[in-house]
Scaffold this active site. Structure first.
Site, PDB file in Angstrom:
ATOM      1  N   CYS A  63      36.751  49.911  34.059  1.00  0.00           N
ATOM      2  CA  CYS A  63      36.090  50.570  32.930  1.00  0.00           C
ATOM      3  C   CYS A  63      35.988  49.656  31.718  1.00  0.00           C
ATOM      4  CB  CYS A  63      36.831  51.852  32.571  1.00  0.00           C
ATOM      5  SG  CYS A  63      37.274  52.814  34.026  1.00  0.00           S
ATOM      6  N   HIS A  80      30.718  58.481  29.893  1.00  0.00           N
ATOM      7  CA  HIS A  80      31.400  57.259  30.316  1.00  0.00           C
ATOM      8  C   HIS A  80      30.721  56.653  31.545  1.00  0.00           C
ATOM      9  CE1 HIS A  80      34.412  54.335  31.156  1.00  0.00           C
ATOM     10  NE2 HIS A  80      35.244  55.085  31.859  1.00  0.00           N
TER      11      HIS A  80
END
Lengths: 387, 130
Positions: free
Chosen positions: A84, A334
């Site tokens: 991420c 996200h």
């Protein structure tokens, strides 16, 4: 060593676009960044691109040159993968290249396509950010790993699900005016507490959504900005990166994130600022507990004291230190590989005054915190208004 | 998870075999740091003088969660309890079985074992109450 200016930023809408390819998303974000920068594509000397799960989601590796094509850039292009934190790492590498004179103009960005995998497929894909032998084989999911950290935090320092819910409520509230956000919708503490459990103590509203999207930033040297009379008042003045053991079981701490502490310390020293100078922060709140760990790692709070920050109103839009004015990962969304550069894009708009929440920022220093996996890797960047 | 049952993960599968036989072990370096195989170097201090040491018979649940949304490989297992268990010099991550998920507590004493998943039958590290 030259300074590094953010010449322009671009974002797609973050949300459900299951029919849109990664290359189409990045084409849109990069076009927006070029238009915002007033820099021609032909000036770009390299593309640094973040993506995490392209092989699983789109059967597509080797995305660097593909995305250069999508952006209309004729330059060497490299994909960075750090879960991420993929595009946070790309930003850091771009900053280094501009600083050391390798390039005057770098396009840095990221994209992720996730919704076409569905919830189970995405859960499986995200889990590969954990240790396969020691964690994934035992059935650890990404939310499950953060749940283990959340319970460890509660046991060590205290805290309640209500404290976490206040973070979700705050970030949804911040996303309301953000046209790029996946959720422009208010939620209440009760709604968050009543939502289905994903991995206790984390419920559905403690988790970021599954998001498709892309982001891009044009970084230029001070000299280039001056020579081309660019309106680029925001600079990246500090960069830092830290690491930790891959598996939770091998970490010294389960309720702290030393990788982020190291990244923050390095970035603050690089910029010559302290935590008390920071006016706003975009932090990696993939789960509500992650925002707490970020606040403590960035030295805004001592370990164990960040948990109540949102509930006390300290990190809300009208608080002393507004956090995740974009809506954060929780409400803005996200799209994993796009998140790091999207934080830089949001922070740039917040600092230069053209973000819908810019009025909440009282100061000229912002911080972006981008974490990979269960914070086995982290980048921190300091942005400042310099002109 | 490779899906190819013919391929072993050297070191880790030896570890699971040993746990299944009641002879669990971990890897210890000369400075006393524990870790799980496969290792050629201590992940904590970088020393390369490693030896296998018997795993204690029980450990304490340090943190746990009940997972309700799983990946496809664990779809039929939900809800299941996952825990990080402290065995002193080393921690292990696995599923806590033979317990009521609502009654799990940190600090509980558990023993390591090898079990299997409901969904695929793959063997996994499990903990059972002592």
């Amino acid at each position: 060593m030259t300074g590094v200016r953010v010449a322009g930023v671009g974002l797609t809408h973050f949300g459900k676009h299951p029919e849109r390819t990664g290359r189409d998303l990045f084409a849109e974000a990069s076009a927006a960044a070029f238009a915002d920068a007033g820099v021609d594509r032909s000036a770009v000397e390299s593309l640094k691109y973040g993506n995490f799960m392209g092989e699983l989601a789109e059967h597509q590796g080797h995305q660097g040159p593909l995305m250069a094509e999508a952006a209309g850039v004729d330059a060497p292009a490299t994909r960075y993968e750090s879960a991420c934190a993929s595009s946070g790492v790309a930003v850091r590498e771009a900053v280094k290249d501009v600083r050391n004179g390798e390039a005057d103009v770098v396009l840095v960005g990221g994209a992720e396509r996730m919704n076409n995998l569905g919830t189970a497929g995405t859960t499986e894909a995200l889990a590969i950010a954990a240790d396969d032998l020691y964690e994934v084989r035992a059935g650890i999911t990404f939310p499950g790993a953060y749940a283990l950290m959340a319970r460890a935090y509660f046991e060590r320092y205290g805290g309640t699900r209500e404290d976490l819910a206040a973070i979700a409520v705050k970030n949804h509230d911040n996303a309301l005016p953000n046209e790029h956000a996946q959720f422009q919708r208010e939620i209440t503490v009760d709604e968050a507490l009543d939502a289905p459990m994903i991995a206790d103590p984390l419920g559905l509203y403690d988790a970021c959504p599954i998001t498709d999207g892309a982001s891009a930033v044009v970084l230029v040297s001070d000299e280039y900005a001056e020579a081309h009379d660019l309106d680029a008042p925001v600079a990246v003045t500090g960069t830092g990166q830290g690491g930790d053991k891959m598996a939770l079981q091998d970490r010294e701490y389960l309720a702290r994130t030393p990788a982020a502490e190291k990244a923050a310390e390095e970035a603050y020293a690089d910029a010559g600022v302290e935590a008390t100078d920071v006016a706003t922060a975009e932090v990696h709140d993939c789960f509500t507990i992650a925002e707490v760990l970020a606040l403590e790692s960035l030295d805004f709070y001592a370990p164990g004291e960040g948990i109540g920050a949102a509930a006390r109103g300290e990190t809300t839009r009208d608080g002393d230190l507004p956090v995740n004015l974009s809506g954060g990962l929780k409400a803005k969304g996200h799209p994993v590989g796009a998140t790091g550069t999207s934080q830089i894009a949001e922070l740039t708009r917040l600092l230069r005054g053209d973000h819908p929440n810019s009025d909440a920022v009282d100061g000229e220093v912002g911080v972006a915190h981008n974490a990979g996996g269960t914070v086995a890797s982290t980048t921190v960047h300091v942005l400042e208004v310099v002109a | 998870m490779s899906g190819d049952e013919l391929v072993r993960d050297d070191g880790f599968d030896d570890f699971l075999d040993a746990v299944a036989d009641g002879e669990g072990f971990y890897v210890e370096c000369e400075n006393g740091h524990g870790s799980l195989p496969p290792r050629r170097v201590c992940p904590h201090c970088g020393t390369t003088d490693l030896k296998e040491v018997p795993l204690p018979e029980s450990g304490e649940v340090e943190t746990h969660t009940t997972i309700h949304v799983a990946s496809p490989e664990f779809a039929d297992d939900v809800p299941y309890v996952t825990a990080v268990v402290d065995f002193g010099p080393v921690r292990l991550t696995g599923q806590l079985q033979d317990v009521d998920p609502d009654a799990v507590e940190t600090g509980a004493s558990v023993a390591p074992d090898v079990g299997s998943t409901e969904t695929t039958g793959e063997r996994i590290l499990v903990f059972r109450p002592r």
